[in-house]
Structures are given as structure tokens and as C-alpha cells.
Design a protein around this motif. Structure first.
Motif, PDB file in Angstrom:
ATOM      1  N   GLU A   1       0.805  -1.217   0.000  1.00  0.00           N
ATOM      2  CA  GLU A   1       0.000   0.000   0.000  1.00  0.00           C
ATOM      3  C   GLU A   1       0.842   1.274   0.000  1.00  0.00           C
ATOM      4  OE1 GLU A   1      -3.079  -0.053   2.901  1.00  0.00           O
ATOM      5  OE2 GLU A   1      -3.982  -1.865   2.063  1.00  0.00           O
ATOM      6  N   ASP A   2       2.104   1.190   0.422  1.00  0.00           N
ATOM      7  CA  ASP A   2       2.933   2.395   0.447  1.00  0.00           C
ATOM      8  C   ASP A   2       3.387   2.829  -0.954  1.00  0.00           C
ATOM      9  OD1 ASP A   2       4.554   0.154   0.245  1.00  0.00           O
ATOM     10  OD2 ASP A   2       6.249   1.098   1.278  1.00  0.00           O
ATOM     11  N   GLU A   3       3.153   1.991  -1.974  1.00  0.00           N
ATOM     12  CA  GLU A   3       3.488   2.369  -3.350  1.00  0.00           C
ATOM     13  C   GLU A   3       2.403   3.229  -3.989  1.00  0.00           C
ATOM     14  OE1 GLU A   3       4.440  -1.020  -5.728  1.00  0.00           O
ATOM     15  OE2 GLU A   3       6.183  -1.547  -4.513  1.00  0.00           O
ATOM     16  N   ILE A   4       1.238   3.272  -3.348  1.00  0.00           N
ATOM     17  CA  ILE A   4       0.107   4.037  -3.876  1.00  0.00           C
ATOM     18  C   ILE A   4      -0.100   5.254  -2.989  1.00  0.00           C
ATOM     19  CG2 ILE A   4      -2.343   3.976  -4.432  1.00  0.00           C
ATOM     20  CD1 ILE A   4      -2.026   0.894  -4.609  1.00  0.00           C
ATOM     21  N   GLN A   5      -0.078   6.443  -3.579  1.00  0.00           N
ATOM     22  CA  GLN A   5      -0.290   7.676  -2.826  1.00  0.00           C
ATOM     23  C   GLN A   5      -1.716   8.147  -3.065  1.00  0.00           C
ATOM     24  OE1 GLN A   5       2.592  10.366  -4.384  1.00  0.00           O
ATOM     25  NE2 GLN A   5       4.347   9.165  -3.661  1.00  0.00           N
ATOM     26  N   LEU A   6      -2.462   8.319  -1.981  1.00  0.00           N
ATOM     27  CA  LEU A   6      -3.825   8.830  -2.058  1.00  0.00           C
ATOM     28  C   LEU A   6      -3.882  10.167  -1.346  1.00  0.00           C
ATOM     29  CD1 LEU A   6      -5.700   5.521  -1.272  1.00  0.00           C
ATOM     30  CD2 LEU A   6      -5.786   6.747  -3.419  1.00  0.00           C
ATOM     31  N   GLU A   7      -4.459  11.160  -2.027  1.00  0.00           N
ATOM     32  CA  GLU A   7      -4.538  12.497  -1.456  1.00  0.00           C
ATOM     33  C   GLU A   7      -5.958  13.014  -1.634  1.00  0.00           C
ATOM     34  OE1 GLU A   7      -2.552  16.907  -2.224  1.00  0.00           O
ATOM     35  OE2 GLU A   7      -2.036  15.220  -3.511  1.00  0.00           O
ATOM     36  N   ALA A   8      -6.529  13.538  -0.556  1.00  0.00           N
ATOM     37  CA  ALA A   8      -7.878  14.113  -0.617  1.00  0.00           C
ATOM     38  C   ALA A   8      -7.789  15.549  -1.097  1.00  0.00           C
ATOM     39  CB  ALA A   8      -8.547  14.045   0.742  1.00  0.00           C
TER      40      ALA A   8
ATOM     41  N   VAL B   1     -15.764  20.647   1.312  1.00  0.00           N
ATOM     42  CA  VAL B   1     -15.298  19.321   1.721  1.00  0.00           C
ATOM     43  C   VAL B   1     -14.320  18.759   0.692  1.00  0.00           C
ATOM     44  CG1 VAL B   1     -16.038  17.002   2.345  1.00  0.00           C
ATOM     45  CG2 VAL B   1     -17.523  18.935   2.833  1.00  0.00           C
ATOM     46  N   SER B   2     -13.229  18.190   1.170  1.00  0.00           N
ATOM     47  CA  SER B   2     -12.256  17.556   0.276  1.00  0.00           C
ATOM     48  C   SER B   2     -12.663  16.102   0.061  1.00  0.00           C
ATOM     49  CB  SER B   2     -10.857  17.628   0.881  1.00  0.00           C
ATOM     50  OG  SER B   2     -10.454  18.961   1.034  1.00  0.00           O
ATOM     51  N   SER B   3     -13.620  15.900  -0.828  1.00  0.00           N
ATOM     52  CA  SER B   3     -14.142  14.549  -1.021  1.00  0.00           C
ATOM     53  C   SER B   3     -13.554  13.853  -2.235  1.00  0.00           C
ATOM     54  CB  SER B   3     -15.670  14.584  -1.154  1.00  0.00           C
ATOM     55  OG  SER B   3     -16.031  15.369  -2.258  1.00  0.00           O
ATOM     56  N   ALA B   4     -12.912  14.584  -3.129  1.00  0.00           N
ATOM     57  CA  ALA B   4     -12.283  13.957  -4.284  1.00  0.00           C
ATOM     58  C   ALA B   4     -10.955  13.336  -3.870  1.00  0.00           C
ATOM     59  CB  ALA B   4     -12.060  14.990  -5.383  1.00  0.00           C
ATOM     60  N   VAL B   5     -10.525  12.343  -4.630  1.00  0.00           N
ATOM     61  CA  VAL B   5      -9.283  11.636  -4.299  1.00  0.00           C
ATOM     62  C   VAL B   5      -8.358  11.663  -5.507  1.00  0.00           C
ATOM     63  CG1 VAL B   5      -8.302   9.390  -3.713  1.00  0.00           C
ATOM     64  CG2 VAL B   5     -10.381  10.142  -2.597  1.00  0.00           C
ATOM     65  N   HIS B   6      -7.104  12.003  -5.248  1.00  0.00           N
ATOM     66  CA  HIS B   6      -6.050  12.011  -6.256  1.00  0.00           C
ATOM     67  C   HIS B   6      -5.146  10.820  -5.963  1.00  0.00           C
ATOM     68  CE1 HIS B   6      -3.951  15.358  -8.764  1.00  0.00           C
ATOM     69  NE2 HIS B   6      -4.599  14.506  -9.491  1.00  0.00           N
ATOM     70  N   LEU B   7      -5.099   9.850  -6.879  1.00  0.00           N
ATOM     71  CA  LEU B   7      -4.263   8.669  -6.692  1.00  0.00           C
ATOM     72  C   LEU B   7      -3.053   8.792  -7.598  1.00  0.00           C
ATOM     73  CD1 LEU B   7      -5.347   5.031  -6.472  1.00  0.00           C
ATOM     74  CD2 LEU B   7      -3.735   5.633  -8.248  1.00  0.00           C
TER      75      LEU B   7
ATOM     76  N   VAL C   1      -1.853   8.738 -12.782  1.00  0.00           N
ATOM     77  CA  VAL C   1      -2.589   9.725 -12.000  1.00  0.00           C
ATOM     78  C   VAL C   1      -4.074   9.516 -12.265  1.00  0.00           C
ATOM     79  CG1 VAL C   1      -2.969  12.171 -11.577  1.00  0.00           C
ATOM     80  CG2 VAL C   1      -0.693  11.365 -12.184  1.00  0.00           C
ATOM     81  N   ILE C   2      -4.805   9.181 -11.207  1.00  0.00           N
ATOM     82  CA  ILE C   2      -6.245   8.954 -11.319  1.00  0.00           C
ATOM     83  C   ILE C   2      -6.943   9.906 -10.367  1.00  0.00           C
ATOM     84  CG2 ILE C   2      -8.110   7.306 -10.940  1.00  0.00           C
ATOM     85  CD1 ILE C   2      -6.149   5.092 -11.726  1.00  0.00           C
ATOM     86  N   LYS C   3      -7.921  10.645 -10.892  1.00  0.00           N
ATOM     87  CA  LYS C   3      -8.688  11.573 -10.068  1.00  0.00           C
ATOM     88  C   LYS C   3     -10.110  11.047  -9.978  1.00  0.00           C
ATOM     89  CE  LYS C   3      -9.861  16.415  -9.586  1.00  0.00           C
ATOM     90  NZ  LYS C   3      -9.806  17.732 -10.216  1.00  0.00           N
ATOM     91  N   ALA C   4     -10.555  10.737  -8.768  1.00  0.00           N
ATOM     92  CA  ALA C   4     -11.902  10.211  -8.548  1.00  0.00           C
ATOM     93  C   ALA C   4     -12.718  11.249  -7.792  1.00  0.00           C
ATOM     94  CB  ALA C   4     -11.835   8.909  -7.767  1.00  0.00           C
ATOM     95  N   GLN C   5     -13.807  11.708  -8.426  1.00  0.00           N
ATOM     96  CA  GLN C   5     -14.638  12.726  -7.785  1.00  0.00           C
ATOM     97  C   GLN C   5     -16.115  12.505  -8.096  1.00  0.00           C
ATOM     98  OE1 GLN C   5     -13.294  16.487  -9.271  1.00  0.00           O
ATOM     99  NE2 GLN C   5     -14.145  16.160 -11.294  1.00  0.00           N
TER     100      GLN C   5
ATOM    101  N   TYR D   1     -12.303   4.145  -3.008  1.00  0.00           N
ATOM    102  CA  TYR D   1     -12.528   2.808  -3.567  1.00  0.00           C
ATOM    103  C   TYR D   1     -12.612   2.847  -5.089  1.00  0.00           C
ATOM    104  CZ  TYR D   1     -13.510   1.017   1.132  1.00  0.00           C
ATOM    105  OH  TYR D   1     -13.413   0.630   2.439  1.00  0.00           O
ATOM    106  N   ASP D   2     -13.233   3.894  -5.624  1.00  0.00           N
ATOM    107  CA  ASP D   2     -13.358   4.054  -7.076  1.00  0.00           C
ATOM    108  C   ASP D   2     -11.982   4.224  -7.721  1.00  0.00           C
ATOM    109  OD1 ASP D   2     -14.700   4.433  -9.579  1.00  0.00           O
ATOM    110  OD2 ASP D   2     -14.453   6.600  -9.339  1.00  0.00           O
ATOM    111  N   ALA D   3     -11.136   5.038  -7.121  1.00  0.00           N
ATOM    112  CA  ALA D   3      -9.790   5.265  -7.668  1.00  0.00           C
ATOM    113  C   ALA D   3      -8.972   3.973  -7.639  1.00  0.00           C
ATOM    114  CB  ALA D   3      -9.081   6.359  -6.872  1.00  0.00           C
TER     115      ALA D   3
END
Length: 139
Positions: free
Chosen positions: A12-19, A33-39, A71-75, A85-87
Motif C-alpha cells: 500500500e505504500d506504493e500508492i499515494q492517495l490524497e484528498a 469538503v475535500s471529497s475527491a481523491v487524487h491517486l 494519476v487517477i482523479k476520482a470525484q 474505492y473508485d480510484a
């Protein structure tokens, strides 16, 4: 561990998730609200097997940068957890797409019967078209 399939998983440390804050319509919820996720997933620094890494880098996908970072952006959802989960699901699909190896196509030739059938239909079609010509009144 982030499980991709039965035989493949990533730490899991190879994947960076940022709200981050989502874009677009949504009113106060989107603005506050910071509900989107940047993977972010660095292909070069990953523990993926080499054939999968090279196939991922060879993909012509807009989500993979020139430096080899996915780079995947889930919003899509209002909830940060659902976007997370979507990202991750989209990353899983991307990696699974390169794990499948397609069989090479073996070039074959049409059989003699198929060639004869094709030529017969072409000559029949030509005769039909020849009959459409001008009618000679003299003869």
C-alpha cells in the motif's frame, strides 16, 4: 496489501492517495469538503513484475504521465471513502488490462473452395451489372 488478483498484489505504500476538493457542480459540499481523491502510482518504483511494468509504460493512456506515473482523479461520489474505492478499482482495472496476454494471430489462407465461391459470385455480379447497359434498338 492492495490485491489485484490471486497472484498479484502491491504494498500500500506504493500508492499515494490524497484528498482534494472536487470540481464542478455540487454547491456548498463541493466548495467546503475535500471529497475527491487524487491517486498517484509510480510505475518505475513499483514492485510489479518487469513485463507488466513495460506493458503499462507502453500503454497509450492519458492517465499515465511521461515520467511513468499513473494519476487517477476520482470525484464521482460525495463520500471520500467511495471515491477512494473508485480510484483503487480503476487502478486495479488498468493493471489487470496488461496482465492478459493476447494470443498471436496465425495468418491463414482461404481454401480453394472459398476462392472458387468468391470468383463465381464476382462473375455473377458482373453479369448482372452488364445487363444494366443500354439496349441496342437495332439488334
Amino acid at each position: 496489501m492492495f490485491v489485484i488478483n490471486e497472484t498479484l498484489s502491491l504494498p500500500e505504500d506504493e500508492i499515494q492517495l490524497e484528498a482534494i476538493r472536487a470540481q464542478g457542480a455540487g454547491g456548498q459540499n463541493v466548495n467546503k469538503v475535500s471529497s475527491a481523491v487524487h491517486l498517484r502510482f509510480d510505475i518505475h518504483a513499483s514492485s510489479l513484475p518487469e513485463p507488466y511494468r513495460s506493458r503499462l509504460l507502453a500503454l497509450n493512456d492519458h492517465r499515465i504521465s511521461a515520467e511513468g506515473v499513473v494519476v487517477i482523479k476520482a470525484q464521482q461520489f460525495r463520500s471520500q471513502l467511495k471515491n477512494r474505492y473508485d480510484a483503487l478499482a480503476r487502478l486495479r482495472e488498468l493493471i489487470l488490462s496488461v496482465t492478459v496476454t493476447r494470443r498471436r494471430r496465425v495468418a491463414t489462407r482461404p481454401s480453394q473452395t472459398a476462392r472458387k465461391k468468391r470468383m463465381d459470385s464476382k462473375s455473377r455480379r458482373g453479369q448482372t451489372k452488364a445487363l444494366r447497359g443500354k439496349v441496342d434498338p437495332a439488334g
